[in-house]
Write an enzyme that holds these catalytic residues in place. Structure first.
Site, PDB file in Angstrom:
ATOM      1  N   ASP A   1      51.399   3.781  38.939  1.00  7.83           N
ATOM      2  CA  ASP A   1      51.010   5.031  39.617  1.00  7.83           C
ATOM      3  C   ASP A   1      51.084   4.868  41.140  1.00  7.83           C
ATOM      4  O   ASP A   1      51.075   5.871  41.866  1.00  7.83           O
ATOM      5  CB  ASP A   1      49.572   5.425  39.225  1.00  7.83           C
TER       6      ASP A   1
ATOM      7  N   LYS B   1      53.771  11.974  29.143  1.00 10.98           N
ATOM      8  CA  LYS B   1      54.173  10.636  29.588  1.00 10.98           C
ATOM      9  C   LYS B   1      54.671   9.815  28.402  1.00 10.98           C
ATOM     10  O   LYS B   1      55.679   9.118  28.501  1.00 10.98           O
ATOM     11  CB  LYS B   1      53.002   9.945  30.302  1.00 10.98           C
TER      12      LYS B   1
ATOM     13  N   GLN C   1      44.685   7.532  33.099  1.00 11.45           N
ATOM     14  CA  GLN C   1      44.798   8.958  33.414  1.00 11.45           C
ATOM     15  C   GLN C   1      43.553   9.421  34.178  1.00 11.45           C
ATOM     16  O   GLN C   1      42.433   9.223  33.719  1.00 11.45           O
ATOM     17  CB  GLN C   1      44.978   9.767  32.107  1.00 11.45           C
TER      18      GLN C   1
END
Ligand code: NAD
Length: 283
Positions: free
Chosen positions: A119, A52, A96
């Protein structure tokens, strides 16, 4: 033989489009910043986080990295999220997953401001998707829509069967296909006669989490098959939820693993970061 849906190529296109937009924003004095938080040092998570950060660097998005020790308390993590929620220069916040067991995942997802929820996991983002309001959409299913559109697969009026009903793939996938005017059937672990249902699909999206589960006996002649699964087989090679060799003989188009859905997830995360600017301006 099925046409190969090239996720590697399409994800590169999307990342390059993002790069151009970021350059345009920079000319207007607007920079984009993604905060990435990892708690503990799970090796798989570290690989995802690094990928990422690399994608951010390629596109020109600033990334702030928070690598917190495994013993970080939920309160400490919540305090950091709140600090980042308040920071004007931070556009997106990503924690995460999975987080260590002593931290409640739901509480963490709910703590991220929906304006920075790149997200797309926050209940407000999911609700907005459900009723067709602007908001962030979960990256993997959003990437699948891009794969279908950019390979000119007609979605409207088609029967789409989704295998799996997880919050991050199956459910948002079904909502997105509905938004694209497909007729949608969602199947799951309690579904009876799965094969009978999947064989009716014009578009079959497989997110079951079981290696090579779907073979040609589950697929209608000429169907488009999207394989979300990622597994390592006994030879340490990647494979999906679909038995590619069997299904490619019967499908009209199929995503490979690797090189199908996988690369789209990060590309769509980058797109969400870019889109955060206009979403935040609207609010
Ligand atoms: P999950 O384990 O949360 O969900 C699996 C779903 O499959 C469940 O909803 C369950 O009801 C359903 N299921 C299980 N057995 C079934 C059966 N016999 N018949 C019908 N349905 C059944 O998994 P997930 O998080 O949705 O992920 C699915 C797969 O996609 C996994 O392999 C995961 O690694 C992969 N994945 C890939 C990406 C990517 O970027 N490519 C992103 C997320 C997940």
């Amino acid at each position: 033989m099925a046409e190969l849906i090239d996720g590697k190529m399409i994800s590169t296109l999307i990342k390059d489009e993002c790069k151009e937009k970021v350059a345009e924003y920079k000319k207007q004095g607007i920079s984009i910043c993604l905060a990435v938080i990892q708690v503990g040092n799970d090796p798989a998570s570290s690989v995802y986080v690094n990928n990422k950060k690399k994608a951010c660097a390629y596109i020109g998005i600033d990334s702030l990295s928070y690598e917190l020790p495994e013993e970080t308390t939920q309160e400490e993590l919540l305090a950091l999220i709140e600090e980042l929620n308040q920071k004007k220069e931070v556009n997106g916040i990503l924690v995460q997953l999975p987080v260590p067991k002593h931290i409640d995942e739901k509480t963490i997802i709910n703590a991220i401001s929906p304006k920075k929820d790149v997200d797309g996991f926050h209940p407000q983002s999911v609700g907005s998707l459900c009723i067709g309001q602007p908001g962030f959409v979960s990256c993997t299913p959003a990437g699948i829509i891009e794969l279908l559109k950019r390979t000119n697969v007609d979605i409207s009026g088609k029967h789409c069967v989704v295998i799996g009903r997880s919050n991050i793939v199956g459910k948002p996938m079904a909502l997105l296909m509905l938004r694209e005017n497909a007729t949608v059937t969602v199947t799951h672990s309690k579904t009876k006669n799965l094969k009978e249902i999947t064989k009716q699909a014009d578009i079959l999206i497989v997110a079951i989490g079981k290696p090579k589960f779907v073979n040609s006996s589950y697929v209608k002649d000429g169907a488009v098959v999207i394989d979300v699964g990622i597994h390592r087989n006994e030879d340490n090679k990647l494979c999906g939820d679909v038995d590619f060799e069997s299904v490619k003989t019967i499908a009209s188009a199929i995503t490979p693993v690797p090189g199908g859905v996988g690369p789209m997830t990060i590309a769509m995360l980058m797109k969400n970061c870019v889109d955060s600017v206009s979403l935040q301006q609207e609010n």
